[in-house]
Design an enzyme around this catalytic site. Sequence first.
Site, PDB file in Angstrom:
ATOM      1  N   ARG A 473       0.898  -1.187  -0.042  1.00 37.99           N
ATOM      2  CA  ARG A 473       0.056  -0.176   0.121  1.00 37.99           C
ATOM      3  C   ARG A 473       0.724   1.214  -0.064  1.00 37.99           C
ATOM      4  NH1 ARG A 473      -2.509  -3.337   3.640  1.00 37.99           N
ATOM      5  NH2 ARG A 473      -4.293  -4.599   2.622  1.00 37.99           N
ATOM      6  N   VAL A 474       2.056   1.099   0.459  1.00 39.92           N
ATOM      7  CA  VAL A 474       2.908   2.378   0.600  1.00 39.92           C
ATOM      8  C   VAL A 474       4.121   2.334  -0.248  1.00 39.92           C
ATOM      9  CG1 VAL A 474       1.871   3.339   2.643  1.00 39.92           C
ATOM     10  CG2 VAL A 474       3.829   1.773   2.750  1.00 39.92           C
TER      11      VAL A 474
END
Length: 612
Positions: A473-474
């Site tokens: 996600r990051v």
Amino acid sequence: MKGTLWYTGFDAAGLAEIKEKFEKQLGVPVELEYIEDKSLIGGFIAHIDGVSYDMSFKHRLDNVRAALHDKTGDIPDRKAADSGDLETDSNILSGRLSKMQFGGENPADGGVDESIRPLVLLPKRLSKLKFSGEVYVYGTVTSAGDGIIQVDGLSGRRYGELLHLSGGATAMALEIDGDHVGAAVLSGDPEVDEQVTGSGHVIEVPVGDSLLGRVLTPTGEPLDGEDAPVCSAHRPIESPAPKIMQRKAVSRPIQTGLISIDSMIPIGRGQRELIIGDRQTGKTTIAIDTILNQKGQDVICVYCAIGQKASTVAEVVDTLKKNSAMDYTVVVSSPASDLPAMQYIAPYAACAIAEGFMYSGRDVLVVYDDLSKHAVAYRAISLLLHRPPGREAYPGDVFYLHSRLLERSAQLSDEEGGGSLTALPIIETMAGDISAYIPTNVISITDGQIFLESELFHSGMRPAVNVGLSVSRVGRSAQRAAMRKVTGTLRLDLAQYREMSVFMQFGADVDSATKNMLENGIRKNELLKQPKHAPYSLAQEVCLLLAADNGIYGKVPTDKVGELSACLLAEIQSTAPDQLANIERRYDFDDDSKSYLLRIMNRAADKFAASL
Ligand code: ATP
Ligand code: MG
């Protein structure tokens, strides 16, 4: 009154004098059992009627050590203590020593610094005693078994506190109800009626550079047959996660050296990326390859083995040694034969060791292998402590078990030194079921997951990453520019290929465009296969993906992709090593380099194809 006296350095007359002194001050006859204990260095400890009188040198030295090192995880204080500045250290020491008034038993009048000594709790009738030492309450073991003890009469303890038993065992307080304490045994074999005292602090581990290359238990004892590590600093195994203002956004990658992960599921420094899959799907191998790939990257690695066979851990250590990765790695191991409490504290201890490095501005990678076994150990402790069982018999706080651990991963802000702690927790699933209790919990705590599949693993797709179910996600924002330039359509191509390949199983006739797309998909899939312990550098990955993106692999049959990769890399290494070095240095490449690299690789691929 009956009691026990542990002593060293006293003769019979000295002991008689101590007894007399106790009788005078307590006003009753005292019957003492004498036990010589050299570990006290000097002085004595007496246990009489529920109260412990600690006048040992060992205790005083422990206090001095505790005073010198921050025990709260508070950063400014830690910086002062670790500054290496002799003057600062000696100021702290003399400040703390001056506050240590061994003559005062009551903290209210003794000017005693509460943070450096156990809580003093005295029954009222004893509060007039004048003793030069530490006076506190001890409890008695009322039941012992299955690695759990119940203690009565032990007040003023705190959750997670280290308890000492008179027989030499240690335990951790996990249930506190007035002066009744339920504790999990860490070492030794306690028996009923033993006396228990609190240490006044939660369990600590040594931290610092001297741990590098070592294999340790969760309490910092050596497992590699060498001497105990000599560290000037210690950290409590549990400490609060860095606050939001102490953090900054994840912006730099941790290269795993595995093309499939670095290209499509990139991991950033400070991120928590879960590795999840059934047993024997290559979970540990991915984590170990990532550690191997940190050589020369200025990243410290901590590998924490929880509940594994000692032989498996030995193999891992062997692999790390053979690849000279132990120079920058610490291994914390609590094998399956350990008591559940040891397995329970293992990841926290590993995290504390990693934090020690992070707070000194270093980048750290921690692998927790694996948290499923950790949850099982905690479940065993909870059930034995008679906590109510919840879903799958796990206790109600099992989410907090892992959330408080993984929240400690961070990318610190520049003001805090800019260090980072990247976590790779591992979770084992049963029959690919990622919707079970612990997997869903840990998925929701982490910033993405690498999902490994048995079916892929057995079909020869190794590492067996299911690209469709894996996310980061990051990490994308942390990916290097060079990598971003070459991974554009990879995920899409693979997804299309997977969809279409289902049709192919039915032997459908396909047009040439579809056939091309399928062949392209097969080749890209082949490109992602990698033998174990052979991670690629960033530049190597970029070159191979560049070749795949520009159809160079189309020149050879699909089963020759692996060989062509090796051939391309060898060619670039021999004819244009500076290009590789450039990418490694700048994390980027320009159009000129691109066409130059493509020219070299096209030529090499033609030569390779002709030789087939
Ligand atoms: P466990 O559930 O027992 O912990 P695991 O999921 O951690 O297993 P590994 O121990 O990493 O799996 O790997 C299982 C086996 O597969 C090992 O024998 C390992 O050598 C092999 N293996 C893993 N990855 C690869 C690879 N990329 N290429 C070849 N063999 C591999
Ligand atoms: Mg494993």
